[in-house]
Structure formats: structure tokens, C-alpha cells
Design a protein around this motif. Structure first.
Motif, PDB file in Angstrom:
ATOM      1  N   THR A 341       0.819  -1.218   0.000  1.00 57.83           N
ATOM      2  CA  THR A 341       0.000   0.000   0.000  1.00 57.83           C
ATOM      3  C   THR A 341       0.852   1.267   0.000  1.00 57.83           C
ATOM      4  OG1 THR A 341      -1.881  -1.085   1.055  1.00 57.83           O
ATOM      5  CG2 THR A 341      -1.782   1.308   1.212  1.00 57.83           C
ATOM      6  N   PRO A 342       1.868   1.409   0.880  1.00 54.59           N
ATOM      7  CA  PRO A 342       2.686   2.632   0.837  1.00 54.59           C
ATOM      8  C   PRO A 342       3.450   2.817  -0.470  1.00 54.59           C
ATOM      9  CG  PRO A 342       3.042   1.410   2.880  1.00 54.59           C
ATOM     10  CD  PRO A 342       2.290   0.506   1.965  1.00 54.59           C
ATOM     11  N   ILE A 343       3.696   1.718  -1.198  1.00 51.87           N
ATOM     12  CA  ILE A 343       4.428   1.802  -2.459  1.00 51.87           C
ATOM     13  C   ILE A 343       3.502   2.157  -3.619  1.00 51.87           C
ATOM     14  CG2 ILE A 343       5.778   0.472  -4.143  1.00 51.87           C
ATOM     15  CD1 ILE A 343       6.869  -1.177  -1.817  1.00 51.87           C
ATOM     16  N   LEU A 344       2.339   1.504  -3.689  1.00 54.18           N
ATOM     17  CA  LEU A 344       1.454   1.649  -4.840  1.00 54.18           C
ATOM     18  C   LEU A 344       0.489   2.820  -4.731  1.00 54.18           C
ATOM     19  CD1 LEU A 344       0.577  -2.117  -5.481  1.00 54.18           C
ATOM     20  CD2 LEU A 344       2.277  -0.717  -6.658  1.00 54.18           C
ATOM     21  N   LEU A 345       0.108   3.184  -3.511  1.00 49.05           N
ATOM     22  CA  LEU A 345      -0.892   4.249  -3.349  1.00 49.05           C
ATOM     23  C   LEU A 345      -0.438   5.582  -3.967  1.00 49.05           C
ATOM     24  CD1 LEU A 345      -3.714   4.745  -2.272  1.00 49.05           C
ATOM     25  CD2 LEU A 345      -2.716   5.369  -0.067  1.00 49.05           C
ATOM     26  N   PRO A 346       0.828   6.019  -3.766  1.00 55.77           N
ATOM     27  CA  PRO A 346       1.251   7.269  -4.417  1.00 55.77           C
ATOM     28  C   PRO A 346       1.167   7.214  -5.938  1.00 55.77           C
ATOM     29  CG  PRO A 346       2.803   6.642  -2.689  1.00 55.77           C
ATOM     30  CD  PRO A 346       1.879   5.481  -2.891  1.00 55.77           C
ATOM     31  N   VAL A 347       1.369   6.025  -6.517  1.00 53.81           N
ATOM     32  CA  VAL A 347       1.278   5.881  -7.969  1.00 53.81           C
ATOM     33  C   VAL A 347      -0.136   6.158  -8.445  1.00 53.81           C
ATOM     34  CG1 VAL A 347       1.541   4.294  -9.917  1.00 53.81           C
ATOM     35  CG2 VAL A 347       3.159   4.195  -8.009  1.00 53.81           C
ATOM     36  N   VAL A 348      -1.112   5.509  -7.822  1.00 56.52           N
ATOM     37  CA  VAL A 348      -2.494   5.649  -8.291  1.00 56.52           C
ATOM     38  C   VAL A 348      -3.081   7.006  -7.930  1.00 56.52           C
ATOM     39  CG1 VAL A 348      -2.885   3.162  -8.252  1.00 56.52           C
ATOM     40  CG2 VAL A 348      -3.450   4.496  -6.232  1.00 56.52           C
ATOM     41  N   VAL A 349      -2.615   7.595  -6.830  1.00 58.03           N
ATOM     42  CA  VAL A 349      -3.099   8.934  -6.467  1.00 58.03           C
ATOM     43  C   VAL A 349      -2.717   9.934  -7.551  1.00 58.03           C
ATOM     44  CG1 VAL A 349      -2.755  10.849  -4.859  1.00 58.03           C
ATOM     45  CG2 VAL A 349      -3.215   8.555  -3.978  1.00 58.03           C
ATOM     46  N   GLN A 350      -1.501   9.786  -8.125  1.00 56.53           N
ATOM     47  CA  GLN A 350      -1.085  10.666  -9.222  1.00 56.53           C
ATOM     48  C   GLN A 350      -1.947  10.472 -10.466  1.00 56.53           C
ATOM     49  OE1 GLN A 350       3.006  11.335 -10.195  1.00 56.53           O
ATOM     50  NE2 GLN A 350       3.735  10.796  -8.159  1.00 56.53           N
ATOM     51  N   LEU A 351      -2.609   9.332 -10.551  1.00 60.93           N
ATOM     52  CA  LEU A 351      -3.506   9.061 -11.679  1.00 60.93           C
ATOM     53  C   LEU A 351      -4.948   9.449 -11.356  1.00 60.93           C
ATOM     54  CD1 LEU A 351      -2.195   5.486 -12.605  1.00 60.93           C
ATOM     55  CD2 LEU A 351      -1.681   7.618 -13.793  1.00 60.93           C
ATOM     56  N   ASN A 352      -5.135  10.115 -10.202  1.00 66.02           N
ATOM     57  CA  ASN A 352      -6.462  10.545  -9.740  1.00 66.02           C
ATOM     58  C   ASN A 352      -7.393   9.371  -9.436  1.00 66.02           C
ATOM     59  OD1 ASN A 352      -5.925  13.379  -9.947  1.00 66.02           O
ATOM     60  ND2 ASN A 352      -6.211  13.227 -12.169  1.00 66.02           N
ATOM     61  N   VAL A 353      -6.809   8.257  -9.004  1.00 69.37           N
ATOM     62  CA  VAL A 353      -7.609   7.125  -8.549  1.00 69.37           C
ATOM     63  C   VAL A 353      -7.926   7.334  -7.068  1.00 69.37           C
ATOM     64  CG1 VAL A 353      -7.655   4.630  -8.146  1.00 69.37           C
ATOM     65  CG2 VAL A 353      -6.575   5.549 -10.215  1.00 69.37           C
ATOM     66  N   ASP A 354      -9.185   7.197  -6.713  1.00 67.38           N
ATOM     67  CA  ASP A 354      -9.596   7.370  -5.321  1.00 67.38           C
ATOM     68  C   ASP A 354      -8.950   6.300  -4.448  1.00 67.38           C
ATOM     69  OD1 ASP A 354     -11.491   6.812  -2.921  1.00 67.38           O
ATOM     70  OD2 ASP A 354     -12.182   8.739  -3.703  1.00 67.38           O
ATOM     71  N   PRO A 355      -8.331   6.689  -3.306  1.00 66.12           N
ATOM     72  CA  PRO A 355      -7.682   5.688  -2.446  1.00 66.12           C
ATOM     73  C   PRO A 355      -8.634   4.598  -1.945  1.00 66.12           C
ATOM     74  CG  PRO A 355      -6.990   7.899  -1.832  1.00 66.12           C
ATOM     75  CD  PRO A 355      -8.100   8.060  -2.838  1.00 66.12           C
ATOM     76  N   VAL A 356      -9.899   4.941  -1.721  1.00 62.74           N
ATOM     77  CA  VAL A 356     -10.877   3.944  -1.274  1.00 62.74           C
ATOM     78  C   VAL A 356     -11.150   2.944  -2.400  1.00 62.74           C
ATOM     79  CG1 VAL A 356     -13.257   3.584  -0.533  1.00 62.74           C
ATOM     80  CG2 VAL A 356     -11.913   5.451   0.444  1.00 62.74           C
ATOM     81  N   HIS A 357     -11.341   3.456  -3.603  1.00 65.64           N
ATOM     82  CA  HIS A 357     -11.542   2.568  -4.765  1.00 65.64           C
ATOM     83  C   HIS A 357     -10.334   1.664  -4.958  1.00 65.64           C
ATOM     84  CE1 HIS A 357     -11.280   2.173  -9.391  1.00 65.64           C
ATOM     85  NE2 HIS A 357     -11.988   1.170  -8.920  1.00 65.64           N
ATOM     86  N   PHE A 358      -9.133   2.230  -4.836  1.00 67.25           N
ATOM     87  CA  PHE A 358      -7.930   1.424  -5.003  1.00 67.25           C
ATOM     88  C   PHE A 358      -7.842   0.347  -3.930  1.00 67.25           C
ATOM     89  CE2 PHE A 358      -3.306   0.704  -4.280  1.00 67.25           C
ATOM     90  CZ  PHE A 358      -3.057   0.059  -5.486  1.00 67.25           C
ATOM     91  N   GLY A 359      -8.293   0.661  -2.728  1.00 69.30           N
ATOM     92  CA  GLY A 359      -8.305  -0.334  -1.662  1.00 69.30           C
ATOM     93  C   GLY A 359      -9.174  -1.533  -2.017  1.00 69.30           C
ATOM     94  N   ILE A 360     -10.336  -1.274  -2.601  1.00 71.77           N
ATOM     95  CA  ILE A 360     -11.214  -2.373  -3.016  1.00 71.77           C
ATOM     96  C   ILE A 360     -10.546  -3.192  -4.123  1.00 71.77           C
ATOM     97  CG2 ILE A 360     -13.455  -2.965  -4.006  1.00 71.77           C
ATOM     98  CD1 ILE A 360     -13.560  -1.884  -1.126  1.00 71.77           C
TER      99      ILE A 360
END
Length: 423
Positions: A341-360
Motif C-alpha cells: 500500500t505505501p508503495i502503490l498508493l502514491p502511484v495511483v493517487v497521481q492518476l487521480n484514482v480514489d484511495p478507497v476505490h484502489f483499496g477495493i
């Protein structure tokens, strides 16, 4: 050099067979000792701060509640409801099994507990009615993954703590994706059911039988409403709702249904404590591990590297899904959550992916890992409770994995499925 020591020692210790939590902690300590500006206090403070979380109490309490429920007659009553409504439909026993897993997922919070509770009853029943045993075991193993997708979910809580998002938001976001996965599994079973049910057993599905089953299971059915309704209405926090679930499960199993002897409760508490302790070691050790990565700016470096390779959002999400599917085949789900999560979350946040959606998306990916050989935890559990050879189960589960991958693509690229009730 620091990152080489951190990840190199972690991988080496994993290959040597150390438990994941111990490997995480040991790798962190070795890295800290190699850095002159850090002391072991850094690790100790990380361990303490990682475990000093009110939210993590929910993991302990939901695990206890799930164990009480699985041994207290609740799963049997939920099965009777499913039989009364779906027992005589096409592919009825398969539908009953998946619906029962869905019901139990809403009160257990874990995948393995769902497989054990439902598999013990349904695998023999399906085999008796003409289903192929490996097919039945693969179905239960796959549907057991709903245990981490449908709230309340222990994995959702750990992701929320790791990613710094709301547990309640994660629970709300998990409802529709869980139902979508269940529906796809039911549809696949319907297409396959023509070759089964050759010895179809007749169930009483009259409205009288339906009402009787609901009345008998009314308190069991009330539990997810009580737990989730309390959270969504704001009356209780997720942690407080876990306490409600544990107390309700205890009272229901011991004093109302009287199918659980009070003398067995201490043993269940001990079993729950042993199960949770490994989870807490992973979570605590991962904090120090993650802080070292943050000091070395690893998440940002990886995020920038991925974005520089391609800015195509679809390609990046497909790559992340592939990574998670591979990781899920050999790494325990909670460990994967706290490490990646700490590695991938910054990647998807830069793509405007919602962190909650990414969690699912992460959780669905890793739920597929539950049934992916060679180390699918749900496969081992289904093989054990169904007395099925693991290699036969591994072959039978492949079509179910394909069905899950279809569901994963829908959930990944249609964010509304996860965010419908949050917008």
C-alpha cells in the motif's frame, strides 16, 4: 544500498522460511543497524505506534466474533434460509452455497472462516446431489473470498489503517463490489449446473418454509444489520461495532441457541488470540519497514518511475493488477496490504484514482490469491474440510479464477461500482 539491505534481507529471510512478521521486523532491524544516524529506538517506536491503534481493536474483536458465530449454530441457520429460497432452483445447491458464503461473510470478516463454516456443510451436500467434488470444493474456496470483500472485513480495516482512509468508507465501498462478485460466481455456476444436480434433492421452498427459516434465523440475520447499520448511521464506530458483534455472537450462541458450551468459550478466545497475534506482528513490524522506505523516499521514486514509463492510466492499472495477482500467489494477504500500500498508493493517487476505490481493487486482487496455486489459503482450507486432493482442487479452480478476473476488471475500470454510495 539501504534499500538493497532492506528488501534483500527481507526476501532472503522469507526464502529461509521465517514467518512474514518476523522477516519484516528482522529486515528492518538489520537495515537500522547499518545506518549510523538511526538506533533501535526507531524500530521500537514504530512497532509501538503501529499497534497503538484504536481501529486495530476491531480486527481482534471481529475475529473473535467470527469464531463464536461459526461454532454457535449461526451458519446452520443461514444455510436453512438459503435452502428455503434457492434450494430447488437451477443449480440450486451451488447458488445456496454462494449465497450462504455471502451471508456468513457479512458476519465473519475473514475468508478462511467462511470456507470452513460453509464448506463443512455444503461440500458433502453438493457431492451427494451429483456435483463433482473438486468443482464443489473450488466453488466454496472461491466464494469464501467474499469474506474479505463484504463488510465488515478485517482486511479492509488493515488497509484503512495503512492507507489513512476511513474504515466506514471502506465498508460502504465494499458492498456493491462484493455483490457483483457473488452475482458473477452464481451466473458461472448456472452455466455449469446442467451437468450436475443429477440426483437433485427436493427442498421445501414454500412460503411457509421460507417464513419458518427466516423466523428461526431472524437473530442471525439481524447481526449484519445491527453491526453495519450501527456504523453507517454513525451510532457506533467500526471498533465499537466489532465489540457489539462479539457480545451479540456470544449471547446468541451460548444463551439463545445454546449450541456453544460456555466451557468452550475460553478455548475459542485463545484460538482467536493466536490467530490475531500473527496479524498484529505483521502490522507492527510493517510500520518500521514502511518508515525506512519513507526515509529513503522509495514510494515517490517508484511512483515517478512508473509515471515516466507511461502515463496511460489503463496500462498502469493493468500492471498493478498483474503485480498484485502475482504477489497474492505467495504472500499472505495482510502482509501484502501493509507492504505494498505505501508503495502503490502514491502511484495511483497521481492518476487521480480514489484511495478507497484502489483499496477495493487491492482486496479483490488479493482475494483471488486465496484460490491461486501454489499457496492459496482458501484452497488448502477447502481441501481439508472437503477431503479433496489439493492437485484436483487446483485444476478445478481455474475457471472460477477466470470468473473472478472478469469481476476484477469491472471493479477496476468502473469506479462507480466501489464509490456508488460515497459520491
Amino acid at each position: 544500498m539501504t534499500i538493497l539491505i532492506l528488501f534483500g534481507s527481507f526476501i532472503l529471510l522469507m526464502l529461509l522460511g521465517l514467518p512474514i512478521g518476523i522477516a519484516l521486523g528482522s529486515a528492518s532491524i538489520l537495515t537500522i543497524l547499518s545506518l549510523p544516524f538511526l538506533s533501535l529506538e526507531f524500530f521500537t517506536l514504530g512497532l509501538i505506534s503501529g499497534l497503538n491503534s484504536f481501529t486495530l481493536l476491531a480486527v481482534i474483536l471481529f475475529t473473535l466474533a467470527g469464531n463464536l458465530m461459526s461454532q454457535g449454530g449461526i451458519s446452520d441457520r443461514l444455510l436453512k434460509v438459503a435452502y428455503a429460497f434457492f434450494g430447488n432452483t437451477k443449480g440450486g445447491l451451488g447458488t445456496v452455497t454462494i449465497i450462504a458464503c455471502l451471508f456468513f461473510a457479512a458476519i465473519s470478516g475473514t475468508g478462511s472462516a467462511t470456507v470452513a463454516a460453509i464448506g463443512l456443510a455444503m461440500i458433502p451436500a453438493m457431492v451427494k446431489n451429483g456435483y463433482d467434488k473438486p468443482y464443489a470444493g473450488a466453488m466454496v474456496a472461491t466464494a469464501g473470498g467474499l469474506g474479505v470483500m463484504i463488510p465488515p472485513s478485517v482486511v479492509m480495516i488493515v488497509y484503512a489503517v495503512t492507507a489513512g482512509v476511513s474504515v466506514t468508507s471502506m465498508f460502504i465501498a465494499g458492498i456493491v463490489p462484493g455483490l457483483v462478485v457473488a452475482a458473477i460466481l452464481i451466473i458461472y455456476n448456472l452455466f455449469q449446473s446442467k451437468q450436475f444436480d443429477s440426483k437433485k434433492q427436493h427442498f421445501d421452498t414454500s412460503w411457509g418454509a421460507k417464513l419458518t427459516a427466516i423466523n428461526d434465523a431472524k437473530l442471525s440475520l439481524l447481526m449484519p444489520i445491527l453491526v453495519l447499520g450501527g456504523i453507517y448511521s454513525g451510532v457506533v464506530t467500526p471498533t465499537e461495532s466489532a465489540a457489539v458483534a462479539a457480545v451479540f455472537g456470544f449471547v446468541l450462541s451460548v444463551f439463545v441457541y445454546k449450541e456453544l458450551s460456555i466451557k468452550r468459550v475460553p478455548k475459542i478466545i485463545l484460538e482467536s488470540a493466536l490467530l490475531v497475534s500473527s496479524v498484529l506482528i505483521i502490522v507492527g513490524a510493517s510500520v518500521a519497514f514502511g518508515r525506512i522506505m519513507a526515509l529513503e523516499n522509495v514510494p515517490t521514486i517508484i511512483a515517478n518511475f512508473v509515471i515516466n514509463l507511461t502515463e496511460n492510466k489503463i496500462l498502469i492499472l493493468l500492471s498493478i493488477n498483474l503485480l498484485l495477482l502475482i504477489v497474492g500467489t505467495f504472500l499472505e494477504t495482510l502482509a501484502a496490504i501493509v507492504i505494498l500500500t505505501p508503495i502503490l498508493l502514491p502511484v495511483v493517487v497521481q492518476l487521480n484514482v480514489d484511495p478507497v476505490h484502489f483499496g477495493i481493487v487491492m482486496i479483490v486482487n488479493l482475494a483471488i490469491g486465496f484460490v491461486t496455486p501454489p499457496l492459496g489459503a482458501n484452497l488448502f482450507m477447502a481441501a481439508q474440510v472437503g477431503n479433496i486432493k489439493y492437485e484436483h482442487l487446483s485444476r478445478a479452480v481455474i475457471p472460477w479464477i477466470i470468473a473472478m478476473l472478469f469481476a476484477l476488471m469491472l471493479i477496476t475500470f468502473i469506479p462507480t461500482i466501489s464509490l456508488l454510495f460515497l459520491s
